[in-house]
Design an enzyme around this catalytic site. Structure first.
Site, PDB file in Angstrom:
ATOM      1  N   LYS A 137       0.801  -1.216   0.000  1.00  0.00           N
ATOM      2  CA  LYS A 137       0.000   0.000   0.000  1.00  0.00           C
ATOM      3  C   LYS A 137       0.839   1.273   0.000  1.00  0.00           C
ATOM      4  O   LYS A 137       0.306   2.369  -0.071  1.00  0.00           O
ATOM      5  CB  LYS A 137      -0.895   0.013   1.243  1.00  0.00           C
ATOM      6  N   HIS A 147       3.605 -13.294 -13.862  1.00  0.00           N
ATOM      7  CA  HIS A 147       4.636 -13.703 -12.911  1.00  0.00           C
ATOM      8  C   HIS A 147       5.551 -14.759 -13.503  1.00  0.00           C
ATOM      9  O   HIS A 147       6.743 -14.811 -13.178  1.00  0.00           O
ATOM     10  CB  HIS A 147       3.993 -14.218 -11.623  1.00  0.00           C
ATOM     11  N   ARG A 170       8.044 -12.978 -15.434  1.00  0.00           N
ATOM     12  CA  ARG A 170       9.032 -12.428 -14.491  1.00  0.00           C
ATOM     13  C   ARG A 170      10.038 -13.516 -14.101  1.00  0.00           C
ATOM     14  O   ARG A 170      11.251 -13.281 -14.121  1.00  0.00           O
ATOM     15  CB  ARG A 170       8.312 -11.882 -13.261  1.00  0.00           C
ATOM     16  N   HIS A 229      14.133  -7.726  -5.554  1.00  0.00           N
ATOM     17  CA  HIS A 229      13.836  -8.593  -4.414  1.00  0.00           C
ATOM     18  C   HIS A 229      14.563  -8.040  -3.195  1.00  0.00           C
ATOM     19  O   HIS A 229      15.757  -7.760  -3.247  1.00  0.00           O
ATOM     20  CB  HIS A 229      14.325 -10.032  -4.669  1.00  0.00           C
ATOM     21  N   TYR A 233      15.962 -19.364  -7.978  1.00  0.00           N
ATOM     22  CA  TYR A 233      16.059 -19.326  -9.441  1.00  0.00           C
ATOM     23  C   TYR A 233      17.302 -20.062  -9.918  1.00  0.00           C
ATOM     24  O   TYR A 233      17.270 -20.784 -10.907  1.00  0.00           O
ATOM     25  CB  TYR A 233      16.113 -17.869  -9.923  1.00  0.00           C
TER      26      TYR A 233
END
Length: 336
Positions: free
Chosen positions: A202, A273, A276, A300, A309
């Site tokens: 937010k 995603h 990504r 990140h 990854y």
């Protein structure tokens, strides 16, 4: 969810509780107020709290049930919560789901204490949150597979120009769909090839993202298709009949990716995603395993995430499992 994290959430929510306290004193329904006035997380808690009551009552709860729960002694209340937790575990709910229900009940107790109707506390020592094992599916597609999408995008059309810019941006800057959905025209600086991106959650914090010149040209070409573009307008808009001109939502971006990739013949079910993930995995190859560079690209917060990854790309686990398996399982010859 750890006790510290739960306390952090409860502290954040306390402002929302104060805003509805006045109306609750006049007899209005706590769960209704929670669904209508609180933030997204708290509104989700309302459903969790209802299930907690329905488990014991076999019906939907009313305000009197909430009041009765608040009026229990500490031993009775925490015994009920523990029984509910055991039910969730026995029914096969995932650890994260069980922890979310417990957090919702903690919030309910905090609400009662704020309103001076509850005297006990959630017994975190007795009712421990479950340990959550994080798993990230970082599988994606290789660049030659991804390039198929550009074969089905017609850049002679306005929609094609929009989609061309989107698919370039998704891959080259590994943006999240929520980040793209928030973009306004004023966030794009063509002269400097820069995009101002707002992160997850937010907050209003933004970060400067440098664009490859080809990507910047594609976005600029897309903007030139539109009439009377103002800085406050969304950078990417819907172009279907019912929603034309509205800002593309996260769901809208997901639909574009899924349908375009399917039309391109990409066999794996694609999403923003997954693009990504694909881009980050490809970036690890290009950066020759330099985690620091890839972390800057992906934004990140925790560099250890990149390890998932790397492991997926090189299949270290499978490599070692194969070597271990090769050493066992055969019958040993008899000694002579």
């Amino acid at each position: 969810m750890s006790g510290g994290k739960s306390q952090e959430i409860v502290t954040y929510m306390s402002g929302q509780l104060r805003s509805i306290a006045g109306e609750l004193r006049h007899g209005s329904d706590f769960l209704t107020e929670l669904q209508q006035k609180a933030g997204t997380t708290q509104r989700g808690y309302a459903g969790n709290i209802k299930l907690f009551f329905e488990y014991f009552l076999n019906r939907a709860p009313i305000q009197d049930d909430v009041e009765e729960f608040w009026g229990l002694d500490e031993e009775s209340a925490n015994t009920l919560i523990l029984k509910f937790k055991n039910y969730l575990v026995a029914s096969g709910r995932k650890s994260a789901t069980v922890n979310r229900y417990l957090a919702a009940i903690k919030f309910l107790i905090k609400a009662g204490r704020n309103l001076k109707r509850c005297s006990y506390r959630f017994d975190s020592d007795r009712i421990e949150s479950l340990r959550v094992t994080k798993y990230r599916d970082t599988s994606g597609v290789r660049v030659d597979e991804y390039n198929k999408v550009f074969d089905v995008i017609d850049v002679r059309t306005d929609k094609g120009k929009r989609d061309y810019a989107l698919f370039l941006l998704f891959w080259s800057n590994v943006l999240r769909r929520s980040e793209i959905a928030k973009l306004k025209v004023s966030d794009f600086n063509y002269q400097e090839s820069v995009l101002r991106v707002y992160g997850k959650g937010k907050g209003n914090d933004d970060v400067r993202v440098d664009l490859n010149r080809t990507v910047a040209d594609a976005i600029y070409s897309w903007l030139r298709c539109r009439d009377s573009v103002k800085p406050t307008d969304p950078l990417f808009i819907a172009m279907d009949f019912h929603n034309f001109g509205r800002q593309l939502s996260g769901d809208g971006l997901y639909a574009i990716v899924r349908m375009t990739c399917a039309r391109a013949g990409i066999s794996k079910r694609m999403s923003p995603h997954r693009i990504r993930h694909s881009g980050i995995t490809e970036a690890l190859d290009l950066a020759k395993g330099d985690y620091r560079k890839v972390q800057h690209l992906s934004r990140h917060a925790d560099p250890r995430v990149i390890l998932a990854y790397e492991d997926n790309k090189n299949q270290y686990q499978l490599e070692l499992s194969n070597k271990l398996a090769a050493r066992v399982g055969r019958k040993r010859g008899r000694k002579r």
